[in-house]
Design an enzyme around this catalytic site. Structure first.
Site, PDB file in Angstrom:
ATOM      1  N   LYS A 153      11.060  29.207 -34.417  1.00  0.00           N
ATOM      2  CA  LYS A 153      10.999  30.636 -33.790  1.00  0.00           C
ATOM      3  C   LYS A 153      10.928  30.406 -32.266  1.00  0.00           C
ATOM      4  O   LYS A 153      10.805  31.335 -31.637  1.00  0.00           O
ATOM      5  CB  LYS A 153       9.668  31.190 -34.370  1.00  0.00           C
ATOM      6  CG  LYS A 153       8.374  30.721 -33.859  1.00  0.00           C
ATOM      7  CD  LYS A 153       7.178  31.759 -34.274  1.00  0.00           C
ATOM      8  CE  LYS A 153       6.035  31.239 -33.726  1.00  0.00           C
ATOM      9  NZ  LYS A 153       5.049  32.374 -34.048  1.00  0.00           N
ATOM     10  N   ASP A 154      10.801  28.936 -31.813  1.00  0.00           N
ATOM     11  CA  ASP A 154      10.656  28.797 -30.490  1.00  0.00           C
ATOM     12  C   ASP A 154      11.782  28.413 -29.792  1.00  0.00           C
ATOM     13  O   ASP A 154      11.684  27.974 -28.628  1.00  0.00           O
ATOM     14  CB  ASP A 154       9.412  27.546 -30.309  1.00  0.00           C
ATOM     15  CG  ASP A 154       7.998  28.081 -30.503  1.00  0.00           C
ATOM     16  OD1 ASP A 154       7.773  29.252 -30.551  1.00  0.00           O
ATOM     17  OD2 ASP A 154       7.282  27.333 -30.838  1.00  0.00           O
TER      18      ASP A 154
ATOM     19  N   ARG B 135       5.460  41.025 -30.299  1.00  0.00           N
ATOM     20  CA  ARG B 135       5.746  41.483 -31.531  1.00  0.00           C
ATOM     21  C   ARG B 135       4.696  41.815 -32.328  1.00  0.00           C
ATOM     22  O   ARG B 135       4.708  42.871 -32.886  1.00  0.00           O
ATOM     23  CB  ARG B 135       6.672  40.172 -32.359  1.00  0.00           C
ATOM     24  CG  ARG B 135       6.928  40.646 -33.569  1.00  0.00           C
ATOM     25  CD  ARG B 135       7.735  39.348 -34.467  1.00  0.00           C
ATOM     26  NE  ARG B 135       6.700  38.202 -34.188  1.00  0.00           N
ATOM     27  CZ  ARG B 135       5.641  37.922 -35.145  1.00  0.00           C
ATOM     28  NH1 ARG B 135       5.511  38.730 -36.006  1.00  0.00           N
ATOM     29  NH2 ARG B 135       4.963  36.938 -35.038  1.00  0.00           N
ATOM     30  N   ARG B 136       3.452  40.970 -32.591  1.00  0.00           N
ATOM     31  CA  ARG B 136       2.379  41.197 -33.203  1.00  0.00           C
ATOM     32  C   ARG B 136       1.689  42.462 -32.378  1.00  0.00           C
ATOM     33  O   ARG B 136       1.349  43.340 -33.409  1.00  0.00           O
ATOM     34  CB  ARG B 136       1.577  40.013 -33.210  1.00  0.00           C
ATOM     35  CG  ARG B 136       2.219  38.581 -34.063  1.00  0.00           C
ATOM     36  CD  ARG B 136       1.321  37.336 -33.933  1.00  0.00           C
ATOM     37  NE  ARG B 136       2.131  36.494 -34.400  1.00  0.00           N
ATOM     38  CZ  ARG B 136       1.725  35.165 -34.289  1.00  0.00           C
ATOM     39  NH1 ARG B 136       1.272  34.840 -33.274  1.00  0.00           N
ATOM     40  NH2 ARG B 136       2.413  34.492 -35.216  1.00  0.00           N
TER      41      ARG B 136
ATOM     42  N   ARG C 287      -3.832  32.157 -24.924  1.00  0.00           N
ATOM     43  CA  ARG C 287      -3.047  31.050 -24.699  1.00  0.00           C
ATOM     44  C   ARG C 287      -3.597  29.625 -25.244  1.00  0.00           C
ATOM     45  O   ARG C 287      -4.753  29.716 -25.725  1.00  0.00           O
ATOM     46  CB  ARG C 287      -2.558  30.735 -23.109  1.00  0.00           C
ATOM     47  CG  ARG C 287      -1.734  31.959 -22.516  1.00  0.00           C
ATOM     48  CD  ARG C 287      -0.373  32.002 -23.143  1.00  0.00           C
ATOM     49  NE  ARG C 287       0.120  30.942 -23.583  1.00  0.00           N
ATOM     50  CZ  ARG C 287       0.850  30.122 -22.863  1.00  0.00           C
ATOM     51  NH1 ARG C 287       0.913  30.390 -21.478  1.00  0.00           N
ATOM     52  NH2 ARG C 287       1.631  29.082 -23.186  1.00  0.00           N
TER      53      ARG C 287
ATOM     54  N   ARG D 135      -7.017  27.849 -29.489  1.00  0.00           N
ATOM     55  CA  ARG D 135      -7.338  29.499 -29.855  1.00  0.00           C
ATOM     56  C   ARG D 135      -8.301  29.660 -30.938  1.00  0.00           C
ATOM     57  O   ARG D 135      -9.100  30.307 -30.697  1.00  0.00           O
ATOM     58  CB  ARG D 135      -5.880  30.088 -30.436  1.00  0.00           C
ATOM     59  CG  ARG D 135      -4.555  29.921 -29.492  1.00  0.00           C
ATOM     60  CD  ARG D 135      -3.382  30.540 -29.853  1.00  0.00           C
ATOM     61  NE  ARG D 135      -2.034  30.342 -28.930  1.00  0.00           N
ATOM     62  CZ  ARG D 135      -1.086  31.131 -29.052  1.00  0.00           C
ATOM     63  NH1 ARG D 135      -0.954  32.055 -29.766  1.00  0.00           N
ATOM     64  NH2 ARG D 135      -0.131  31.031 -28.103  1.00  0.00           N
TER      65      ARG D 135
ATOM     66  N   CYS E 178      12.523  34.852 -27.268  1.00  0.00           N
ATOM     67  CA  CYS E 178      11.422  34.821 -28.360  1.00  0.00           C
ATOM     68  C   CYS E 178      10.318  35.668 -28.091  1.00  0.00           C
ATOM     69  O   CYS E 178       9.048  35.420 -28.752  1.00  0.00           O
ATOM     70  CB  CYS E 178      11.031  33.377 -28.092  1.00  0.00           C
ATOM     71  SG  CYS E 178      12.645  32.203 -28.536  1.00  0.00           S
TER      72      CYS E 178
END
Ligand SMILES: NCc1[nH]cc(CCC(=O)O)c1CC(=O)O
Length: 329
Positions: A93-94, A144-145, A162, A168, A255
């Site tokens: 996904k990255d 997106r989230r 971040r 996190r 992305c």
């Protein structure tokens, strides 16, 4: 980035050098790939070489503001083109959907659960999204989230977060957030599956393109490396990922934009669902296409064209303008 790749010398005794970011998640993923290859080719030597990427270094700016011109991949790609490493392991996904000249997506590994997870602060362990109090602060760096959760739960507040997954979680446990949204796959690979409090269903949040899968990038024409990495490719995951990536590429989304997908493969039928949402959560266009896995990329393009007809391009244009004006997270 110009391709100055010199012809690669193929030799059955050549040590294969695997490039990786230095984050704990990246290293867990890369050592897993090294282990799978060593099992498949016990007589070959595979070495891991780590590099920091720009995305690992810039930690005080929201990802959406930095953009994603290979934020987590560029240094690894330069290493391949300079023959310092032979392939790179990425969280798929990255990996941008357009790769530098001379490089290719050589293999895709079997996907872990691609869903997102709700990770709650200890004081809210009995809550769901809809029972969290008004104004509860959800940490995410993903537009997106954010866009999908604002659409479904407008009573929640959102704050950028971040750092790597461990960092996190430390910020959550320190009380900087009431909850986080993270990928199930990342938590599970780090042995933190017990931090998944709720798996978020596709009806609420479609996952990122390629989420849960690893993408192995290599030099075009390096047939020796390609034959090695193809041994650990999962074809169903590859077909699903090709459809998802074609969808994102056709929408010219990076992305860091609110584009989500969900795919399934039953027998010879590939189903791709995709959505584009506005940052305020007020508009969301979603549709589904089905077809043969051999037509995966055409399916992705077809779905992007359908969403364009439903207003996706206008939503994305507004988001790019908002990002330019610094009006996001
Ligand atoms: N850049 C963040 C990133 N890249 C890949 C994963 C999770 C692993 C995956 O999707 O394969 C994550 C963490 C997250 O989204 O929670």
């Amino acid at each position: 980035m110009s391709s100055n790749a010199s012809p690669t010398v193929s030799s059955p005794t050549r040590t294969i050098r695997i490039g990786s970011r230095k984050s704990q998640l990246a290293l867990v993923q890369t050592y897993w790939v090294q282990e799978q290859l060593q099992k498949a080719f016990p007589d070959r030597t595979f070495e891991v070489h780590t590099m920091s990427t720009q995305g690992d270094k810039i930690l005080d700016v929201a990802l959406a503001k930095i953009g994603d011109k290979g934020l987590f991949t560029k240094e690894l790609e330069v290493g391949m083109l300079n023959q310092e490493i032979d392939f790179a392991v990425h969280s798929l996904k990255d990996l941008p959907t357009r790769l530098p000249e001379g490089l290719m997506l050589g293999a895709v590994t079997e996907r872990e659960n691609p869903a997102d997870a709700l990770v709650l602060h200890s004081k809210y362990k009995d809550k769901q999204f809809d029972t969290l109090p008004e104004g509860a602060v959800i940490g995410t760096s993903s537009l997106r989230r954010l866009a999908q959760l604002r659409y479904h739960f407008p009573h929640l507040a959102f704050k950028d977060v971040r750092g790597n997954v461990i960092t996190r979680l430390q910020k959550l446990d320190a009380g900087e957030y009431d909850a986080l949204v993270l990928a199930v796959a990342g938590l599970q690979r780090l042995g933190l599956g017990d931090r998944v409090d709720r798996v978020i269903p596709a009806e609420i949040s479609l996952h990122a393109v390629g989420q849960g899968a690893l993408g192995i990038e290599c030099r075009e024409g390096d047939e020796e490396v390609l034959s090695l990495i193809k041994a650990i490719e999962d074809v169903p995951t590859r077909d699903r990922a090709l459809a998802e990536r074609a969808f994102l590429r056709e929408l010219e989304g990076g992305c860091q934009v609110p584009i989500g997908v969900n795919t399934s493969l039953e027998g010879d039928v590939l189903t791709l669902t995709g959505m584009v949402a506005s940052l305020d959560g007020q508009r969301l266009v979603k549709d589904t296409v089905t077809g043969a896995p051999t037509e995966a990329e055409k399916l992705g393009i077809e779905l992007a064209q359908r969403l364009r007809q439903q207003g996706a391009q206008e939503i994305l244009a507004e988001i790019f303008a908002q990002i330019q004006r610094g009006q996001v997270l």
